[in-house]
Design a protein around this motif. Sequence first.
Motif, mmCIF file in Angstrom:
data_model
loop_
_atom_site.group_PDB
_atom_site.id
_atom_site.type_symbol
_atom_site.label_atom_id
_atom_site.label_comp_id
_atom_site.label_asym_id
_atom_site.label_seq_id
_atom_site.Cartn_x
_atom_site.Cartn_y
_atom_site.Cartn_z
ATOM 1 N N GLU A 101 19.300 -0.129 -7.521
ATOM 2 C CA GLU A 101 19.440 -1.159 -7.242
ATOM 3 C C GLU A 101 18.557 -1.619 -5.920
ATOM 4 O OE1 GLU A 101 23.737 -2.063 -6.589
ATOM 5 O OE2 GLU A 101 24.178 -0.845 -8.331
ATOM 6 N N MET A 102 18.115 -3.066 -5.954
ATOM 7 C CA MET A 102 17.312 -3.315 -5.080
ATOM 8 C C MET A 102 17.505 -4.827 -4.522
ATOM 9 S SD MET A 102 13.402 -1.835 -5.308
ATOM 10 C CE MET A 102 13.154 -0.130 -6.129
ATOM 11 N N SER A 103 17.168 -5.105 -3.292
ATOM 12 C CA SER A 103 17.304 -6.577 -3.059
ATOM 13 C C SER A 103 16.053 -7.476 -3.878
ATOM 14 C CB SER A 103 16.995 -6.780 -1.533
ATOM 15 O OG SER A 103 15.592 -6.663 -1.251
ATOM 16 N N SER A 104 16.144 -8.618 -4.073
ATOM 17 C CA SER A 104 15.056 -9.213 -4.823
ATOM 18 C C SER A 104 13.839 -9.220 -4.059
ATOM 19 C CB SER A 104 15.568 -10.952 -4.952
ATOM 20 O OG SER A 104 15.605 -11.658 -3.559
ATOM 21 N N ARG A 105 13.722 -9.149 -2.638
ATOM 22 C CA ARG A 105 12.581 -9.284 -2.017
ATOM 23 C C ARG A 105 12.074 -7.688 -2.246
ATOM 24 N NH1 ARG A 105 7.793 -10.444 -0.262
ATOM 25 N NH2 ARG A 105 7.111 -9.696 1.643
ATOM 26 N N ALA A 106 12.801 -6.686 -2.143
ATOM 27 C CA ALA A 106 12.285 -5.351 -2.282
ATOM 28 C C ALA A 106 11.518 -5.292 -3.963
ATOM 29 C CB ALA A 106 13.405 -4.358 -2.177
ATOM 30 N N ARG A 107 12.427 -5.784 -4.742
ATOM 31 C CA ARG A 107 12.040 -5.706 -6.055
ATOM 32 C C ARG A 107 10.439 -6.557 -6.291
ATOM 33 N NH1 ARG A 107 13.795 -3.020 -10.279
ATOM 34 N NH2 ARG A 107 15.923 -2.784 -9.084
ATOM 35 N N GLU A 108 10.444 -7.520 -5.601
ATOM 36 C CA GLU A 108 9.223 -8.417 -5.762
ATOM 37 C C GLU A 108 8.168 -7.539 -5.042
ATOM 38 O OE1 GLU A 108 7.375 -11.847 -3.142
ATOM 39 O OE2 GLU A 108 9.663 -12.157 -3.565
ATOM 40 N N LEU A 109 8.359 -6.654 -4.013
ATOM 41 C CA LEU A 109 7.236 -5.914 -3.326
ATOM 42 C C LEU A 109 6.832 -4.769 -4.466
ATOM 43 C CD1 LEU A 109 8.503 -5.800 0.064
ATOM 44 C CD2 LEU A 109 6.574 -7.043 -0.478
ATOM 45 N N VAL A 110 7.903 -4.305 -4.941
ATOM 46 C CA VAL A 110 7.578 -2.975 -5.960
ATOM 47 C C VAL A 110 6.810 -3.710 -7.005
ATOM 48 C CG1 VAL A 110 8.568 -1.657 -7.581
ATOM 49 C CG2 VAL A 110 9.427 -1.772 -5.326
ATOM 50 N N LYS A 111 7.120 -4.742 -7.650
ATOM 51 C CA LYS A 111 6.307 -5.266 -8.799
ATOM 52 C C LYS A 111 4.819 -5.875 -8.327
ATOM 53 C CE LYS A 111 6.388 -9.497 -11.845
ATOM 54 N NZ LYS A 111 7.083 -10.804 -11.877
ATOM 55 N N LYS A 112 4.630 -6.185 -7.217
ATOM 56 C CA LYS A 112 3.493 -6.395 -6.530
ATOM 57 C C LYS A 112 2.598 -5.066 -6.318
ATOM 58 C CE LYS A 112 3.675 -10.620 -3.873
ATOM 59 N NZ LYS A 112 3.243 -11.400 -2.361
ATOM 60 N N ALA A 113 3.121 -3.971 -6.038
ATOM 61 C CA ALA A 113 2.444 -2.776 -5.873
ATOM 62 C C ALA A 113 2.141 -2.137 -7.314
ATOM 63 C CB ALA A 113 3.392 -1.866 -5.134
ATOM 64 N N LEU A 114 2.797 -2.572 -8.317
ATOM 65 C CA LEU A 114 2.742 -2.153 -9.535
ATOM 66 C C LEU A 114 1.764 -2.966 -10.412
ATOM 67 C CD1 LEU A 114 6.153 -0.516 -10.573
ATOM 68 C CD2 LEU A 114 4.222 0.581 -9.437
ATOM 69 N N GLU A 115 1.307 -4.024 -9.987
ATOM 70 C CA GLU A 115 0.573 -4.929 -10.922
ATOM 71 C C GLU A 115 -0.843 -4.531 -11.009
ATOM 72 O OE1 GLU A 115 0.822 -8.535 -8.470
ATOM 73 O OE2 GLU A 115 2.466 -9.291 -9.641
ATOM 74 N N GLY A 169 0.819 -1.283 -0.134
ATOM 75 C CA GLY A 169 -0.098 0.033 -0.032
ATOM 76 C C GLY A 169 0.786 1.165 -0.056
ATOM 77 N N ILE A 170 1.781 1.324 0.760
ATOM 78 C CA ILE A 170 2.746 2.313 0.889
ATOM 79 C C ILE A 170 3.656 2.595 -0.584
ATOM 80 C CG2 ILE A 170 5.043 3.379 1.909
ATOM 81 C CD1 ILE A 170 3.848 1.960 4.483
ATOM 82 N N LEU A 171 4.019 1.657 -1.285
ATOM 83 C CA LEU A 171 4.482 1.649 -2.418
ATOM 84 C C LEU A 171 3.396 2.008 -3.245
ATOM 85 C CD1 LEU A 171 6.600 -1.663 -2.470
ATOM 86 C CD2 LEU A 171 7.481 0.726 -2.603
ATOM 87 N N ARG A 172 2.458 1.925 -3.349
ATOM 88 C CA ARG A 172 1.395 2.350 -4.236
ATOM 89 C C ARG A 172 1.136 3.768 -4.126
ATOM 90 N NH1 ARG A 172 -2.479 -2.891 -3.723
ATOM 91 N NH2 ARG A 172 -1.438 -4.037 -5.550
ATOM 92 N N LYS A 173 1.007 4.193 -2.895
ATOM 93 C CA LYS A 173 0.958 5.741 -2.663
ATOM 94 C C LYS A 173 2.037 6.376 -3.157
ATOM 95 C CE LYS A 173 -2.116 5.061 1.435
ATOM 96 N NZ LYS A 173 -2.297 4.895 2.850
ATOM 97 N N THR A 174 3.483 5.831 -2.836
ATOM 98 C CA THR A 174 4.546 6.534 -3.282
ATOM 99 C C THR A 174 4.813 6.562 -4.493
ATOM 100 O OG1 THR A 174 5.765 5.580 -1.301
ATOM 101 C CG2 THR A 174 7.191 6.294 -3.253
#
Length: 195
Positions: free
Chosen positions: A180-194, A159-164
Amino acid sequence: MSSSLSKATSLIDAAHSEDPNTYTLRDGSSTPYELHYAQKMSHFLSLRLAGASETLQLAIRAQHFRRWEVPRSSYPMTRPGYHAWRTFLKRRQAEQASSICRDAGYSDEEAERVAALIRKEDLKEDEETQVLEDVACLVFLDDQFEAFEKEHDEEKIVGILRKTWAKMSVEGHELALKLEMSSRARELVKKALEN
Protein backbone atom coordinates in the motif's frame (compact mmCIF):
# COMPACT_ATOMS: atom_id res chain seq x y z
CA MET A 1 10.73 -22.02 17.85
CA SER A 2 13.87 -23.59 19.30
CA SER A 3 15.07 -22.48 22.73
CA SER A 4 18.21 -20.99 21.14
CA LEU A 5 16.15 -18.97 18.66
CA SER A 6 13.83 -17.79 21.42
CA LYS A 7 16.75 -16.76 23.65
CA ALA A 8 18.67 -15.00 20.86
CA THR A 9 15.55 -13.17 19.66
CA SER A 10 14.81 -12.03 23.22
CA LEU A 11 18.38 -10.75 23.65
CA ILE A 12 18.27 -8.93 20.31
CA ASP A 13 14.90 -7.37 21.10
CA ALA A 14 16.08 -6.32 24.57
CA ALA A 15 18.89 -4.39 22.89
CA HIS A 16 16.48 -2.90 20.34
CA SER A 17 14.29 -1.77 23.23
CA GLU A 18 17.13 0.47 24.44
CA ASP A 19 16.90 2.65 21.31
CA PRO A 20 16.09 6.18 22.54
CA ASN A 21 14.46 7.00 19.19
CA THR A 22 10.78 6.17 19.06
CA TYR A 23 8.20 5.32 16.43
CA THR A 24 4.54 6.23 16.83
CA LEU A 25 2.23 3.33 16.09
CA ARG A 26 -1.19 3.67 14.49
CA ASP A 27 -2.88 3.44 17.89
CA GLY A 28 -0.90 6.47 19.09
CA SER A 29 1.45 4.54 21.38
CA SER A 30 5.17 4.64 20.81
CA THR A 31 7.84 1.98 20.65
CA PRO A 32 11.64 2.08 20.32
CA TYR A 33 12.36 2.62 16.63
CA GLU A 34 14.79 -0.28 16.20
CA LEU A 35 12.35 -2.69 17.84
CA HIS A 36 9.68 -1.52 15.39
CA TYR A 37 12.14 -1.92 12.49
CA ALA A 38 13.13 -5.44 13.60
CA GLN A 39 9.49 -6.49 13.91
CA LYS A 40 8.79 -5.13 10.41
CA MET A 41 11.79 -7.07 9.09
CA SER A 42 10.48 -10.29 10.63
CA HIS A 43 7.01 -9.62 9.23
CA PHE A 44 8.30 -9.16 5.70
CA LEU A 45 10.52 -12.22 6.04
CA SER A 46 7.40 -14.27 6.78
CA LEU A 47 5.87 -12.97 3.55
CA ARG A 48 9.02 -13.40 1.48
CA LEU A 49 10.17 -16.83 2.67
CA ALA A 50 7.97 -19.02 4.83
CA GLY A 51 10.00 -21.49 6.87
CA ALA A 52 13.21 -19.43 6.82
CA SER A 53 16.24 -20.90 8.58
CA GLU A 54 16.93 -19.82 12.15
CA THR A 55 20.15 -18.12 11.05
CA LEU A 56 18.26 -16.03 8.49
CA GLN A 57 15.55 -15.19 11.04
CA LEU A 58 18.23 -13.93 13.44
CA ALA A 59 20.11 -11.97 10.78
CA ILE A 60 16.84 -10.33 9.75
CA ARG A 61 16.01 -9.46 13.37
CA ALA A 62 19.51 -8.06 14.06
CA GLN A 63 20.14 -6.29 10.76
CA HIS A 64 20.23 -2.82 12.38
CA PHE A 65 21.53 -4.01 15.75
CA ARG A 66 22.25 -1.02 18.02
CA ARG A 67 22.50 1.19 14.94
CA TRP A 68 21.45 4.29 16.85
CA GLU A 69 24.78 4.20 18.72
CA VAL A 70 26.63 5.20 15.53
CA PRO A 71 24.65 8.03 13.97
CA ARG A 72 25.08 8.91 10.32
CA SER A 73 26.38 12.31 11.44
CA SER A 74 29.44 10.63 12.97
CA TYR A 75 30.84 10.20 9.45
CA PRO A 76 31.39 12.82 6.73
CA MET A 77 28.16 13.76 4.97
CA THR A 78 29.53 12.67 1.61
CA ARG A 79 28.93 9.62 -0.53
CA PRO A 80 32.25 8.02 0.60
CA GLY A 81 31.33 8.93 4.19
CA TYR A 82 27.96 7.22 3.79
CA HIS A 83 29.57 4.06 2.41
CA ALA A 84 32.20 4.03 5.19
CA TRP A 85 29.41 4.38 7.79
CA ARG A 86 27.39 1.53 6.26
CA THR A 87 30.47 -0.72 6.01
CA PHE A 88 31.40 -0.07 9.63
CA LEU A 89 27.83 -0.72 10.80
CA LYS A 90 27.54 -4.02 8.92
CA ARG A 91 30.75 -5.32 10.49
CA ARG A 92 29.84 -4.08 13.97
CA GLN A 93 26.28 -5.39 13.83
CA ALA A 94 27.47 -8.75 12.50
CA GLU A 95 30.02 -9.10 15.29
CA GLN A 96 27.54 -8.19 18.02
CA ALA A 97 24.79 -10.44 16.67
CA SER A 98 27.13 -13.42 16.30
CA SER A 99 28.17 -12.97 19.94
CA ILE A 100 24.50 -13.07 21.01
CA CYS A 101 24.00 -16.22 18.93
CA ARG A 102 26.87 -17.97 20.71
CA ASP A 103 25.51 -16.84 24.09
CA ALA A 104 22.12 -18.31 23.10
CA GLY A 105 23.62 -21.72 22.34
CA TYR A 106 24.38 -21.57 18.61
CA SER A 107 27.61 -23.07 17.27
CA ASP A 108 30.45 -20.90 15.99
CA GLU A 109 29.50 -21.93 12.46
CA GLU A 110 25.86 -20.88 12.94
CA ALA A 111 26.87 -17.61 14.60
CA GLU A 112 29.24 -16.85 11.72
CA ARG A 113 26.46 -17.59 9.22
CA VAL A 114 24.29 -14.96 10.93
CA ALA A 115 27.20 -12.53 10.74
CA ALA A 116 27.80 -13.26 7.04
CA LEU A 117 24.13 -12.63 6.29
CA ILE A 118 24.16 -9.31 8.17
CA ARG A 119 27.27 -8.29 6.20
CA LYS A 120 25.29 -9.25 3.07
CA GLU A 121 28.07 -11.43 1.75
CA ASP A 122 27.57 -12.97 -1.69
CA LEU A 123 24.50 -10.89 -2.51
CA LYS A 124 22.85 -12.16 -5.71
CA GLU A 125 24.64 -15.52 -5.31
CA ASP A 126 23.48 -16.58 -1.84
CA GLU A 127 19.70 -17.05 -1.75
CA GLU A 128 19.38 -16.17 1.93
CA THR A 129 21.46 -13.01 1.54
CA GLN A 130 19.19 -12.03 -1.33
CA VAL A 131 16.12 -12.65 0.84
CA LEU A 132 17.60 -10.39 3.53
CA GLU A 133 18.18 -7.67 0.93
CA ASP A 134 14.63 -8.07 -0.40
CA VAL A 135 13.23 -7.75 3.10
CA ALA A 136 15.31 -4.64 3.88
CA CYS A 137 14.13 -3.04 0.63
CA LEU A 138 10.50 -3.94 1.37
CA VAL A 139 10.72 -2.38 4.83
CA PHE A 140 12.23 0.77 3.30
CA LEU A 141 9.43 0.99 0.75
CA ASP A 142 6.68 0.19 3.24
CA ASP A 143 7.85 2.03 6.31
CA GLN A 144 10.39 4.71 5.42
CA PHE A 145 9.94 5.74 1.81
CA GLU A 146 7.15 8.29 2.15
CA ALA A 147 8.98 10.28 4.84
CA PHE A 148 12.26 9.93 2.93
CA GLU A 149 10.59 11.12 -0.27
CA LYS A 150 9.60 14.41 1.37
CA GLU A 151 13.23 15.22 2.21
CA HIS A 152 14.69 14.87 -1.32
CA ASP A 153 14.02 16.08 -4.83
CA GLU A 154 12.26 13.86 -7.34
CA GLU A 155 15.36 13.07 -9.40
CA LYS A 156 17.23 11.77 -6.36
CA ILE A 157 14.22 9.75 -5.19
CA VAL A 158 13.73 8.12 -8.59
CA GLY A 159 17.44 7.25 -8.64
CA ILE A 160 17.22 5.69 -5.18
CA LEU A 161 14.16 3.70 -6.20
CA ARG A 162 15.99 2.39 -9.27
CA LYS A 163 18.94 1.31 -7.11
CA THR A 164 16.59 -0.29 -4.60
CA TRP A 165 14.75 -2.16 -7.37
CA ALA A 166 18.02 -3.40 -8.87
CA LYS A 167 19.01 -4.97 -5.54
CA MET A 168 15.79 -6.99 -5.31
CA SER A 169 14.84 -10.38 -6.72
CA VAL A 170 11.77 -11.10 -8.82
CA GLU A 171 9.97 -12.33 -5.68
CA GLY A 172 10.90 -9.10 -3.91
CA HIS A 173 9.54 -7.09 -6.85
CA GLU A 174 6.25 -8.95 -6.70
CA LEU A 175 5.82 -8.18 -3.01
CA ALA A 176 6.87 -4.54 -3.48
CA LEU A 177 4.22 -3.98 -6.14
CA LYS A 178 1.55 -5.19 -3.68
CA LEU A 179 2.48 -2.68 -0.96
CA GLU A 180 0.00 0.00 0.00
CA MET A 181 1.42 3.38 -1.01
CA SER A 182 0.21 6.92 -1.39
CA SER A 183 -0.60 7.98 -4.94
CA ARG A 184 2.57 10.15 -4.96
CA ALA A 185 4.77 7.27 -3.83
CA ARG A 186 3.22 4.96 -6.42
CA GLU A 187 3.78 7.60 -9.11
CA LEU A 188 7.49 7.82 -8.18
CA VAL A 189 7.85 4.03 -8.25
CA LYS A 190 6.23 3.99 -11.69
CA LYS A 191 8.69 6.64 -12.94
CA ALA A 192 11.62 4.67 -11.54
CA LEU A 193 10.50 1.52 -13.34
CA GLU A 194 9.80 3.16 -16.71
CA ASN A 195 13.37 2.89 -17.95
